[in-house]
Design an enzyme around this catalytic site. Structure first.
Site, PDB file in Angstrom:
ATOM      1  N   ALA A  43      -4.100  -1.514  -3.625  1.00  0.00           N
ATOM      2  CA  ALA A  43      -5.536  -1.673  -3.866  1.00  0.00           C
ATOM      3  C   ALA A  43      -5.925  -1.416  -5.313  1.00  0.00           C
ATOM      4  CB  ALA A  43      -6.320  -0.736  -2.942  1.00  0.00           C
ATOM      5  N   HIS A  50       3.803   3.487  -5.746  1.00  0.00           N
ATOM      6  CA  HIS A  50       3.469   2.119  -6.171  1.00  0.00           C
ATOM      7  C   HIS A  50       4.599   1.594  -7.041  1.00  0.00           C
ATOM      8  CE1 HIS A  50      -0.646   1.774  -4.590  1.00  0.00           C
ATOM      9  NE2 HIS A  50      -0.700   3.087  -4.792  1.00  0.00           N
ATOM     10  N   HIS A  54       2.200   8.703  -1.034  1.00  0.00           N
ATOM     11  CA  HIS A  54       2.144   8.061   0.300  1.00  0.00           C
ATOM     12  C   HIS A  54       3.438   7.300   0.618  1.00  0.00           C
ATOM     13  CE1 HIS A  54       0.728   4.700  -2.140  1.00  0.00           C
ATOM     14  NE2 HIS A  54      -0.504   5.163  -2.219  1.00  0.00           N
ATOM     15  N   ASN A  96       4.400   3.502   1.910  1.00  0.00           N
ATOM     16  CA  ASN A  96       3.361   2.564   1.509  1.00  0.00           C
ATOM     17  C   ASN A  96       3.475   2.261   0.023  1.00  0.00           C
ATOM     18  OD1 ASN A  96       1.560   4.506   3.753  1.00  0.00           O
ATOM     19  ND2 ASN A  96       1.916   2.344   4.123  1.00  0.00           N
ATOM     20  N   ARG A 102      21.624  -1.775   3.178  1.00  0.00           N
ATOM     21  CA  ARG A 102      22.441  -1.970   1.982  1.00  0.00           C
ATOM     22  C   ARG A 102      21.671  -1.638   0.700  1.00  0.00           C
ATOM     23  NH1 ARG A 102      23.962  -6.661   4.971  1.00  0.00           N
ATOM     24  NH2 ARG A 102      26.071  -6.457   5.808  1.00  0.00           N
ATOM     25  N   HIS A 120      -1.599   3.298   8.539  1.00  0.00           N
ATOM     26  CA  HIS A 120      -0.632   3.209   7.448  1.00  0.00           C
ATOM     27  C   HIS A 120       0.805   3.374   7.916  1.00  0.00           C
ATOM     28  CE1 HIS A 120      -4.152   3.593   4.839  1.00  0.00           C
ATOM     29  NE2 HIS A 120      -3.380   3.215   3.834  1.00  0.00           N
ATOM     30  N   ASP A 141      -5.806   9.863   1.383  1.00  0.00           N
ATOM     31  CA  ASP A 141      -5.937   8.685   0.527  1.00  0.00           C
ATOM     32  C   ASP A 141      -7.283   8.007   0.813  1.00  0.00           C
ATOM     33  OD1 ASP A 141      -5.227   6.836  -1.423  1.00  0.00           O
ATOM     34  OD2 ASP A 141      -4.068   5.575  -0.053  1.00  0.00           O
ATOM     35  N   ALA A 179      -6.839  -0.693   1.585  1.00  0.00           N
ATOM     36  CA  ALA A 179      -7.409  -0.017   0.414  1.00  0.00           C
ATOM     37  C   ALA A 179      -7.681   1.441   0.750  1.00  0.00           C
ATOM     38  CB  ALA A 179      -8.691  -0.720  -0.018  1.00  0.00           C
ATOM     39  N   GLY A 180      -6.642   2.248   0.674  1.00  0.00           N
ATOM     40  CA  GLY A 180      -6.826   3.646   1.047  1.00  0.00           C
ATOM     41  C   GLY A 180      -7.131   3.750   2.530  1.00  0.00           C
TER      42      GLY A 180
END
Length: 411
Positions: free
Chosen positions: A161, A216, A237, A240, A248, A272, A295, A333-334
């Site tokens: 987001a 992220h 998080h 996510n 592998r 989530h 979040d 988005a959160g």
């Protein structure tokens, strides 16, 4: 009242006694306990009501200036602590509006979060610096426990987001700019360590005493291990906005779960993470390495509708927030989660014990933020930050520093 101040405290009795509840103490949950609060702190905890003292006279009557609240059938746990929250109650920490920030803080407090670190959303460096200046004042006056910068130093391929065109490689000089803008109140920064400057930035953060969080990210297993060795200590998080676990290509998830130096954030909202995945992470890391977070964005504690998230618009439908337009439209988005709901899910759906849930929602986060000397557990001498839950684990009371925000029996 000055514009940046929290509301003044209402008058409180000199002493408050909570009697007859189960109490989640650091040494384990006990039945029929008694907690005595004097001023802003816990002065005494007894494990059995039949023990003498705790605000009663020898005749069994309350002492003068003592309020006794009987709570049989209830559970008292430490106030929740959120490492990662963007807003609530229609307010956003990215607004650079102190009144809006205080509205978000108040919303989460009334859902049991007595301490929190305010999370930003990717923006320009100038915007983030301005936001940090406002949030730093709220930290300094005791309303927040610190600032968490989530972005802009994250992977465009895992932006979630965050607005892709505003993302940047983690240049250590720019990382230092944001640290300086927070005036000593920065507590955590999320970085994608595989980006140019990523490892140097992780080292800079660790050397500055700021939590370097991996998130992220498109980092490989080996790159993640290298970042941990450089000083990273939190997984933003987990699962996510990062590659999944492959047989592998184990990726960042495996590296973050297996290393005892890492605390993993988990969003326990039922959206989530599948409950089985959450339980797998909990078993792998153990309660002392899990931090349940919200979040949450501005819609937490609110109804469905449209809300801002940094420079973006979010549509909330059936309590799930998604980006409404642009290249990341449809991305989650959160959340709209509050930590009282996360606690209830933990013990009623995820199969965790009360003690495990307390570790993930209070004790562990307090330790990470460096505030465990005064909060995060129910013990004599600590702040009177506590949550009262009924037999169904629904919140019925919140006390912060000795002040009732939600009084049991009165909503």
């Amino acid at each position: 009242m000055a514009p940046h101040q929290s509301p003044a405290r209402s008058a409180q009795p000199r002493r408050t006694v909570l009697s007859g509840a189960r109490i989640a103490r650091p040494s384990g949950t006990v039945d029929s306990g008694r907690i005595t609060v004097e001023g802003t702190r816990i002065s005494e905890i007894r494990s059995r009501d039949r023990d003498a003292g705790g605000g009663l006279s020898p005749s069994g009557a309350p002492e003068r200036d003592t309020e006794v609240i009987d709570l049989p059938g209830h559970l008292v746990v430490p106030g929740f602590i959120d490492l990662h929250v963007h807003g609530g109650g229609g307010g956003s920490f990215s607004s650079a509006d102190p009144e809006e920030c205080l509205r978000a803080i108040d919303t989460h407090r009334r859902h049991g979060t007595t301490s929190m670190a305010a999370s930003t959303v990717t923006g320009t460096l100038d915007d983030l610096a301005r936001q940090a200046g406002v949030l730093a004042e709220l930290v300094q006056q005791g309303d927040l426990a610190g600032i968490h910068f989530e972005g802009p130093f994250i992977s465009p391929g895992r932006c979630g987001a965050h607005q892709p065109e505003l993302l940047r490689d983690p240049d250590p000089a720019e990382v230092r700019t944001l640290i300086d803008a927070a005036h000593g109140t920065a507590r955590m920064m999320t970085v994608a360590p595989e980006l140019p400057g990523g490892l140097e930035s992780v080292r800079l953060l660790a050397d500055a005493g700021i939590i370097a969080a991996i998130g992220h990210t498109d980092a490989t297993y080996d790159a993640t291990r290298e970042a941990i060795d450089a000083g990273a200590s939190v997984a933003t998080h987990l699962f996510n906005a990062m590659p999944g676990l492959g047989h592998r290509a184990p990726g960042p998830v495996t590296a973050l779960l297996e290393d005892e130096r890492i605390t993993v954030e988990l969003i326990n909202d039922g959206t989530h993470l599948h409950p089985a995945v959450l339980q797998l992470a909990f078993r792998s890391a153990g309660a002392d390495r899990v931090a349940f977070i919200t979040d949450a964005m501005g819609a937490a504690g609110m109804s469905d509708g449209r809300y801002p998230l940094g420079p973006m618009e979010v549509e909330v439908t059936d309590g799930v927030a998604r980006i409404s337009e642009g290249p990341t439209a449809g991305s989650i988005a959160g959340s709209t989660l509050t930590l009282d709901r996360a606690f209830k899910r933990a013990v009623t759906i995820d199969g965790l014990s009360v003690d495990q849930a307390v570790q993930a929602l209070s004790a562990g986060p307090a330790r990470l933020l460096g505030i465990d000397d005064r909060t995060g557990g129910l013990a004599a001498g600590k702040d009177a930050d506590l949550v009262v839950l009924d037999a169904a684990y629904d919140l019925v009371g919140v006390m912060r520093q000795g002040e009732w925000l939600v009084r049991p029996g009165k909503g």
